[in-house]
Write a protein that holds these residues in place. Structure first.
Motif, PDB file in Angstrom:
ATOM      1  N   LYS A   1     -11.196   8.191  -2.845  1.00 10.93           N
ATOM      2  CA  LYS A   1     -11.692   7.242  -3.844  1.00 10.93           C
ATOM      3  C   LYS A   1     -10.649   6.964  -4.920  1.00 10.93           C
ATOM      4  O   LYS A   1     -10.488   5.822  -5.379  1.00 10.93           O
ATOM      5  CB  LYS A   1     -12.977   7.771  -4.470  1.00 10.93           C
ATOM      6  N   TYR A   2      -9.906   8.006  -5.339  1.00  8.84           N
ATOM      7  CA  TYR A   2      -8.843   7.779  -6.321  1.00  8.84           C
ATOM      8  C   TYR A   2      -7.719   6.924  -5.729  1.00  8.84           C
ATOM      9  O   TYR A   2      -7.144   6.072  -6.413  1.00  8.84           O
ATOM     10  CB  TYR A   2      -8.281   9.107  -6.819  1.00  8.84           C
ATOM     11  N   CYS A   3      -7.416   7.129  -4.448  1.00 10.32           N
ATOM     12  CA  CYS A   3      -6.404   6.299  -3.784  1.00 10.32           C
ATOM     13  C   CYS A   3      -6.835   4.833  -3.764  1.00 10.32           C
ATOM     14  O   CYS A   3      -6.037   3.931  -4.040  1.00 10.32           O
ATOM     15  CB  CYS A   3      -6.153   6.791  -2.356  1.00 10.32           C
ATOM     16  N   ASP A   4      -8.100   4.601  -3.424  1.00  9.95           N
ATOM     17  CA  ASP A   4      -8.615   3.221  -3.420  1.00  9.95           C
ATOM     18  C   ASP A   4      -8.577   2.627  -4.821  1.00  9.95           C
ATOM     19  O   ASP A   4      -8.293   1.440  -4.999  1.00  9.95           O
ATOM     20  CB  ASP A   4     -10.043   3.190  -2.880  1.00  9.95           C
ATOM     21  N   LEU A   5      -8.841   3.483  -5.810  1.00 10.91           N
ATOM     22  CA  LEU A   5      -8.915   3.009  -7.193  1.00 10.91           C
ATOM     23  C   LEU A   5      -7.552   2.536  -7.693  1.00 10.91           C
ATOM     24  O   LEU A   5      -7.444   1.539  -8.415  1.00 10.91           O
ATOM     25  CB  LEU A   5      -9.445   4.136  -8.085  1.00 10.91           C
ATOM     26  N   ILE A   6      -6.470   3.249  -7.331  1.00 11.19           N
ATOM     27  CA  ILE A   6      -5.128   2.886  -7.820  1.00 11.19           C
ATOM     28  C   ILE A   6      -4.338   2.123  -6.764  1.00 11.19           C
ATOM     29  O   ILE A   6      -3.119   1.962  -6.881  1.00 11.19           O
ATOM     30  CB  ILE A   6      -4.356   4.152  -8.246  1.00 11.19           C
ATOM     31  N   ASN A   7      -5.014   1.693  -5.695  1.00 11.41           N
ATOM     32  CA  ASN A   7      -4.387   0.890  -4.636  1.00 11.41           C
ATOM     33  C   ASN A   7      -3.267   1.652  -3.947  1.00 11.41           C
ATOM     34  O   ASN A   7      -2.177   1.132  -3.685  1.00 11.41           O
ATOM     35  CB  ASN A   7      -3.866  -0.433  -5.196  1.00 11.41           C
ATOM     36  N   ALA A   8      -3.546   2.927  -3.622  1.00  9.85           N
ATOM     37  CA  ALA A   8      -2.596   3.744  -2.880  1.00  9.85           C
ATOM     38  C   ALA A   8      -3.129   3.944  -1.456  1.00  9.85           C
ATOM     39  O   ALA A   8      -4.329   3.896  -1.210  1.00  9.85           O
ATOM     40  CB  ALA A   8      -2.400   5.086  -3.565  1.00  9.85           C
ATOM     41  N   GLU A   9      -2.208   4.168  -0.538  1.00  5.59           N
ATOM     42  CA  GLU A   9      -2.578   4.371   0.867  1.00  5.59           C
ATOM     43  C   GLU A   9      -2.374   5.834   1.230  1.00  5.59           C
ATOM     44  O   GLU A   9      -1.365   6.440   0.860  1.00  5.59           O
ATOM     45  CB  GLU A   9      -1.722   3.485   1.773  1.00  5.59           C
TER      46      GLU A   9
END
Length: 831
Positions: free
Chosen positions: A801-809
């Motif tokens: 969810k944090y990856c999705d939040l900061i646009n990380a893969e």
């Protein structure tokens, strides 16, 4: 004498087999009962042959069972053949003797050869066998019979035996062919009779379906058939007049002279063509009623084109005669009508040349009267393709050749029939438009046609109106809104299919009623009164109302009631458009209630989590602080066991805090209340700090912690807390699930300049079955109190969810017991 004796004993067999043809007439050979009866009959024939055989020696007999069984299999198929063969076989075994083996072989051979020819000639579909085929079948069977004689004892060979053998191959095949030919002829005759019966039924059905009266006679004038229409006009029943002379029941006279007219049958026979009687013909029925009729007669021809009879077609012209009389009475008004009529009136001579062309026709077609009178036929205004097509249709309808000329317009009138048809007219300027054209023939007192009158009405506007009306109706029929139309008194005149679906009433149940049948009782009469008053004032009324369906359900309606005006602005009725919004209203109410409940639950949850966080964090922090203080006081004297206890207290306390943090963080992310705060982050520095933070635990587990930086610039712009939580959870899992070996972190750049971090360990790894569920909340590969590793199952879900939040893969590679590698790709930052 042996040959004569054999032939004589076959005569009874021959007669029995011929009886099979008569059985086929009564019982269908394709049905089970027919197959069984034929099998029994041919079996009986074979049995009779064996009861009265030619006896060569004791136990060796010759008879006609081979003929009976083979023909039975050939003509009636496997079931009948098998039944006849079984009867013969049982009796032959019963007789026994030296020839029993030959007898059984002959029976079997006869059945199989007959069955072979049955399938070879496809006798089920067609009956087409030549004499040579029948003879060949008989020869094959009896040649095999002759060959089977080798099974006889040697002492039976004698001069008489050779004479029998000669009869078998010489006479039996001929008898097989003759008997088969008789059966074949019987089948063909039966087929012909069935076809004739079908043709007669079709003729009778066709005759009864004709709308005009029809009588058929033979060439002598004797009645053969009449249809129900003719029965009604004549006053006779068909059964009472069959084979009676036509003139006895078909009495016709001249309406003007009252003289008896001759039988039209003879005139048809003499002229050898269609004969049409004059329009002044009157039929005198059995009861004495006089009926004006239009009559025509035509010859009936057989397949050789010879006349075999006559067909008379006539119909009641009472209505037409009455109209003609009225037309004569109004003849003095003809000129006034021609001059003032609003529709085109075009009259022609018998040859089709225009002799009347009224002003309305001039206006309609653009020609002046002097341009067409005496010069042109009405074909001038017609589309040639339409005329040719109409000629083909009339030729088939009237059974005469109609040329694409004036006959196209007048042919039906010559038979006393009306001709009303839609045509396309061509204006002088080339424009085309549709017209309704009605053509009538003029007759003089002698019944001779003196001309024709065509009444042409321009139906352009009507066609447009029909198309518009059709579009309107299709639109109303297809809409999902319930629509009804009433007159000025509020009486329902029309409802669309959606109305029937919405309210449950059929069309017949509401037409002629008022919308009061929909009253629910939930709306007061004053409201209805106000609605009606506004409608009478020509105003549209919209809004919501509660109505009742046929089954008593109350539904909420959103709609409008509208006045309907004609072209002059006069109010002529009302139209209601209703839409059932019961489910929509319920859904909205349910959503509002659910929203209130969710907000209350969310508020309660937030308060609960905040309260629990405070209640748990405060004592845990006190435990950690006091534990640290005690550890510092005893660090010089504490043994390994005590150090291990302090580490356990520290680990357990931090586990509780991490669990609380994970739950709170997950709650914020799911509710969407987490606020992103972007700033410049050096992920190299962040990971170095984490390396120091985990150094004590890594050292305690004797793990190798490797941090490799392969890039000079490792700056990203993102939420500091989110990035830190991603690294903390991944490193925490790597340490937790690695018992020995290493934990390796690499910082690098991708080909596109993106910051890439890989975190790899040599731990227990992840199974392929669990990998798809890795990022689901509260998901763990091991479950229950016996699981080896601690955790609440939220760590990896928070990472995703944090990856999705900061646009990380994030990607993962893992093998069970081989370790795991996570790869993170951050968007390239800009200073």
């Amino acid at each position: 004498m042996v040959l004569v004796d054999l032939i004589y004993r076959l005569s009874l067999l021959f007669v029995l087999i011929v009886l099979a043809g008569f059985v086929s007439q009564k019982f269908d050979r394709q049905k089970p009962i027919g197959k069984i009866l034929q099998g029994l009959l041919f079996g009986a024939a074979a049995l009779m042959g064996m009861l009265y055989p030619f006896i060569l020696t004791e136990g060796i007999i010759f008879d006609g069972r081979s003929i009976a069984i083979s023909l039975c299999a050939l003509f009636f198929g496997p079931v009948s053949g098998a039944l006849s063969a079984t009867i013969a076989l049982i009796y032959r075994l019963y007789l026994g003797g030296d020839g029993v083996f030959m007898g059984v072989g002959v029976i079997t051979t006869s059945y199989l050869v007959g069955l072979f020819f049955y399938y070879r000639n496809n006798i089920k579909v067609r009956i087409k066998l030549s004499n040579i085929e029948l003879f060949s079948m008989g020869f094959i069977i009896h040649f095999i019979m002759l060959a089977l004689m080798i099974t006889l004892p040697d002492n039976t060979i004698s001069n008489e035996f050779f004479l029998v053998a000669l009869s078998i191959v010489g006479v039996y095949p001929i008898l097989t062919m003759l008997t088969g030919k008789i059966l074949l002829d019987q089948f063909l005759n039966q087929s012909y009779l069935e076809e004739i019966t079908r043709s007669e039924k079709l003729l009778r059905t066709t005759l009864n379906s004709i709308g005009d009266a029809v009588i058929t006679t033979d060439i002598t004038g004797l009645v053969k058939n009449i249809n129900p229409v003719a029965e009604k006009l004549l006053g006779w029943h068909e059964a009472d007049i069959k084979e009676r002379p036509l003139e006895e029941i078909f009495k016709i006279m001249d309406e003007n002279t009252r003289s008896r007219l001759e039988n039209p049958v003879q005139e048809v026979l003499d002229k050898n063509k269609v004969v049409v009687l004059g329009n002044n013909t009157v039929l005198v029925s059995k009861t004495g009623d006089e009926i004006p009729i239009a009559t025509s007669g035509a010859p009936i021809r057989n397949e050789n084109n010879d006349i075999s009879g006559v067909v008379l077609v006539f119909r009641d012209q009472s209505a037409e005669r009455e109209a003609l009389n009225k037309l004569k009475e109004l003849s003095e008004l003809q000129n006034a009508i021609l001059e003032n009529a609003s529709y085109g009136l075009i009259a022609t001579t018998p040859e089709g040349i225009i002799n009347v062309f009224n002003p309305a026709a001039e206006h309609m077609l653009g020609y002046k009267a002097h341009e067409v009178i005496g010069k042109h036929s009405p074909r001038l205004f017609h589309v040639p393709e339409e005329v040719m097509e109409r000629a083909k249709i009339l030729s088939q309808e009237l059974n005469i050749n109609i040329s694409p000329g004036i006959d196209v317009f007048t042919a039906r009138t010559k038979f006393g029939l009306t001709d009303e048809f839609e045509w396309t007219f061509v204006h002088k300027n080339g424009n085309r438009f549709p017209v309704q054209l009605s053509i009538t023939a003029f007759y003089n007192e002698e019944g001779v046609i003196t001309g024709y009158l065509a009444i042409a009405i321009d139906i352009t506007e009507r066609k447009k109106a029909e198309q518009e009306l059709l579009k309107f109706k299709m639109g109303i029929d297809k809409t999902t809104d319930a629509i009804f139309i009433t007159d000025l008194d509020g009486v329902i005149q029309y409802v669309n299919p959606a109305f029937q679906f919405t309210y449950g009433f059929s069309t017949g149940e509401v037409i002629g009623k008022t919308p009061r049948i929909l009253k629910s009782g939930s709306v007061n009469d004053q409201t209805y009164k106000k609605i009606w008053e506004r409608l009478l004032q020509g105003k549209t009324v919209t809004g919501e109302i509660i109505n009742r369906t046929k089954d008593g359900r109350l539904i909420t309606i959103e709609g409008s009631n509208n006045p309907i005006f004609n072209n002059t602005g006069k109010m002529i009725g009302f139209m209601g458009i209703h839409r059932d919004i019961t489910d929509k209203k319920k859904m909205v109410n349910d959503l509002l209630e659910a929203k209130d409940a969710a907000e209350k639950a969310n508020q309660l949850k937030s308060e609960f989590l905040a309260q629990m966080s405070h209640e748990i964090r405060s004592p845990i922090n006190a435990i950690l602080n006091f534990t640290t203080l005690i550890e510092d006081e005893l660090k010089d004297s504490a043994g390994d066991d005590l150090v291990s206890c302090f580490m356990g207290i520290d680990s357990a306390s931090k586990r509780v805090i991490r669990t609380i943090d994970s739950i709170l963080n997950m709650s914020e992310l799911q509710l969407g209340t987490y606020e992103i705060s972007k700033r410049i982050i050096d992920i190299g520095e962040m990971l170095k700090n984490l390396e120091m933070e985990y150094s004590k635990l890594v050292s305690y587990k004797s793990l190798e912690f490797i941090l490799s930086v392969h890039s000079d610039e490792n700056i990203i712009i993102a939420d500091d807390y989110a990035v830190n939580q991603i690294f903390v959870n991944l490193i925490d899992n790597a340490v937790k699930y690695t018992e020995n070996g290493f934990i390796r972190i690499d910082i690098m750049k991708s080909d596109r300049g993106e910051s890439v971090v890989s975190i790899q360990d040599s731990g227990k790894g992840i199974s392929k079955e669990y990998l798809p569920y890795l990022f689901e909340p509260f998901s763990q590969e091991e479950h229950g109190y016996t699981r080896k590793f601690e955790g609440n199952g939220l760590g990896m879900s928070l990472v995703k969810k944090y990856c999705d939040l900061i646009n990380a893969e994030i990607t993962v590679e893992s093998e069970l017991n081989e370790g795991t590698k996570f790869t993170l790709i951050f968007n390239r930052s800009k200073k």
